[in-house]
Design a protein around this motif. Sequence first.
Motif, short mmCIF file in Angstrom:
data_model
loop_
_atom_site.label_atom_id
_atom_site.label_comp_id
_atom_site.label_asym_id
_atom_site.label_seq_id
_atom_site.Cartn_x
_atom_site.Cartn_y
_atom_site.Cartn_z
N ARG A 1 26.09 -7.35 12.67
CA ARG A 1 24.92 -8.61 12.35
C ARG A 1 24.81 -9.05 13.83
O ARG A 1 23.55 -9.60 14.09
CB ARG A 1 25.44 -9.53 11.40
CG ARG A 1 25.66 -9.06 10.03
CD ARG A 1 26.04 -9.93 8.90
NE ARG A 1 26.47 -9.29 7.87
CZ ARG A 1 26.23 -9.69 6.57
NH1 ARG A 1 25.85 -11.00 6.35
NH2 ARG A 1 26.62 -9.03 5.42
N PHE A 2 25.69 -9.56 14.54
CA PHE A 2 25.61 -9.93 15.99
C PHE A 2 24.68 -8.92 16.60
O PHE A 2 23.74 -9.40 17.34
CB PHE A 2 27.05 -10.19 16.61
CG PHE A 2 27.63 -11.40 16.31
CD1 PHE A 2 26.88 -12.62 16.63
CD2 PHE A 2 28.72 -11.20 15.65
CE1 PHE A 2 27.62 -13.90 16.39
CE2 PHE A 2 29.33 -12.57 15.03
CZ PHE A 2 28.82 -13.85 15.66
N GLN A 3 24.85 -7.73 16.40
CA GLN A 3 24.07 -6.81 17.34
C GLN A 3 22.61 -6.72 16.83
O GLN A 3 21.82 -6.65 17.69
CB GLN A 3 24.66 -5.27 17.06
CG GLN A 3 23.70 -4.38 17.88
CD GLN A 3 24.29 -4.35 19.52
OE1 GLN A 3 25.20 -4.30 20.00
NE2 GLN A 3 23.16 -4.51 20.00
N ALA A 4 22.40 -6.86 15.49
CA ALA A 4 20.85 -6.85 14.94
C ALA A 4 20.27 -7.98 15.40
O ALA A 4 19.06 -7.96 15.53
CB ALA A 4 21.07 -6.70 13.24
N VAL A 5 20.72 -9.22 15.54
CA VAL A 5 20.12 -10.24 15.94
C VAL A 5 19.75 -10.16 17.25
O VAL A 5 18.33 -10.59 17.74
CB VAL A 5 21.02 -11.88 15.73
CG1 VAL A 5 20.36 -12.83 16.29
CG2 VAL A 5 21.37 -11.96 14.30
N HIS A 6 20.46 -9.40 18.16
CA HIS A 6 20.05 -9.54 19.64
C HIS A 6 19.05 -7.98 19.69
O HIS A 6 18.04 -8.31 20.25
CB HIS A 6 21.27 -9.18 20.31
CG HIS A 6 21.07 -8.41 21.71
ND1 HIS A 6 20.42 -9.09 22.61
CD2 HIS A 6 21.25 -7.25 22.30
CE1 HIS A 6 20.20 -8.55 23.86
NE2 HIS A 6 20.75 -7.14 23.64
N THR A 7 19.22 -7.07 18.95
CA THR A 7 18.49 -5.77 19.02
C THR A 7 16.80 -6.08 18.74
O THR A 7 15.74 -5.59 18.97
CB THR A 7 19.18 -4.61 18.20
OG1 THR A 7 20.31 -4.47 19.01
CG2 THR A 7 18.19 -3.47 18.46
N PHE A 8 17.07 -6.68 17.54
CA PHE A 8 15.54 -6.90 16.65
C PHE A 8 14.91 -8.31 17.18
O PHE A 8 13.84 -8.61 16.49
CB PHE A 8 15.96 -6.70 15.16
CG PHE A 8 16.21 -5.38 14.70
CD1 PHE A 8 15.39 -4.09 14.89
CD2 PHE A 8 17.49 -5.24 14.53
CE1 PHE A 8 16.02 -3.03 14.63
CE2 PHE A 8 17.97 -3.84 14.15
CZ PHE A 8 17.20 -2.98 14.15
N THR A 9 15.31 -8.85 18.20
CA THR A 9 14.33 -10.06 18.54
C THR A 9 14.35 -9.82 20.17
O THR A 9 14.92 -9.00 20.75
CB THR A 9 15.15 -11.33 18.42
OG1 THR A 9 16.48 -11.27 19.15
CG2 THR A 9 15.37 -11.49 16.96
N ALA A 10 13.18 -10.50 20.60
CA ALA A 10 12.71 -10.39 21.87
C ALA A 10 13.91 -11.18 23.02
O ALA A 10 14.05 -10.68 24.22
CB ALA A 10 11.46 -10.76 22.36
N ARG A 11 14.29 -12.27 22.62
CA ARG A 11 15.16 -13.20 23.50
C ARG A 11 16.37 -13.48 23.24
O ARG A 11 17.24 -14.29 23.87
CB ARG A 11 14.15 -14.45 23.81
CG ARG A 11 12.78 -14.01 24.48
CD ARG A 11 12.13 -15.22 24.72
NE ARG A 11 12.53 -16.07 25.50
CZ ARG A 11 12.03 -17.25 26.31
NH1 ARG A 11 11.01 -17.76 25.74
NH2 ARG A 11 12.76 -17.77 27.30
N LEU A 12 16.87 -13.17 22.19
CA LEU A 12 18.09 -14.10 21.41
C LEU A 12 19.31 -13.12 22.23
O LEU A 12 19.17 -11.74 22.01
CB LEU A 12 18.19 -13.59 19.98
CG LEU A 12 17.26 -14.77 19.05
CD1 LEU A 12 17.54 -14.68 17.76
CD2 LEU A 12 17.74 -16.34 19.73
N PRO A 13 20.47 -13.34 22.59
CA PRO A 13 21.38 -12.90 23.64
C PRO A 13 22.27 -12.12 22.57
O PRO A 13 22.30 -12.60 21.11
CB PRO A 13 22.11 -13.97 24.29
CG PRO A 13 21.87 -15.26 23.20
CD PRO A 13 20.50 -15.07 22.88
N LEU A 14 23.07 -11.14 22.74
CA LEU A 14 24.15 -10.45 22.01
C LEU A 14 25.39 -11.56 22.21
O LEU A 14 25.85 -11.72 23.45
CB LEU A 14 24.57 -9.16 22.61
CG LEU A 14 25.70 -8.50 21.90
CD1 LEU A 14 25.32 -8.24 20.36
CD2 LEU A 14 25.86 -7.20 22.82
N ILE A 15 25.90 -12.00 21.09
CA ILE A 15 27.03 -13.10 21.07
C ILE A 15 28.12 -12.62 20.59
O ILE A 15 28.07 -11.56 19.69
CB ILE A 15 26.39 -14.14 20.08
CG1 ILE A 15 25.29 -15.10 20.90
CG2 ILE A 15 27.59 -15.25 20.38
CD1 ILE A 15 25.49 -15.29 22.59
#
Length: 239
Positions: free
Chosen positions: A141-155
């Motif tokens: 889920r953390f990876q998906a938030v980062h991968t499928f958005t332009a600017r959200l970082p990997l947390i």
Amino acid sequence: MNVVVDLGNSAAKVGIFDHQNLMEKHSFNDQKDLKVFLQSSTADNFIISSVKSEADEIAEWPLVNGKRLILRHTLPLPLTNLYKTPATLGVDRIAGVAGGKQLFPFNNCLVIDAGTCITFDFIDKDGNYRGGAISPGLRMRFQAVHTFTARLPLISPIETPELIGDSTETCIQSGVINGLVAELDGIIEQYRMKFGDLQVILCGGDARFFENKLKASIFASPDLVLVGLNSILIYNVNL
């Protein structure tokens, strides 16, 4: 002595059993180390469960006096499998419910494995495996938030995120972790409403993030898959 191997996506876990008693457990991140260990071990019986494709090769490494088994959907099981597509059922999932049945043979059991994916598997008090659900895991889920958005970082996950995040980082942590806790609580409650008395068993690499956060009473069993593999092995030895 029984030797069981759970070969996952990132590591291999090995359990050494004296009948039903887990005497030793080992973890290997390198397959060469696993090979050295198994080639130096002698087993009365051996079983391997693998989500990868090397099970046949690895099964030949230990010296075995009795049964040498690979967990596949065709292997006899100490439960009734009602899954409509047994050939597609992950062997780690069936080992988990076999472990649940071994630990709580007269209970309705919901096995939650918090790994790469979150899997929910239900076996009723009569030993019928009904199926369950598959959901994206914590790190996925953390990876998906980062991968499928332009600017959200990997947390990275943290143990106790605040409910209200005050930065982008803490908002992601709150959304992923608190959201997943709410999902787990909600699904457990649905099972309780449908089946009444229910034993919830939690295992998997990310179980520690959830075992003290869930509203429901749970039994944490980090060795559940190993216990299940051993029960399947004993069942086949006694056939």
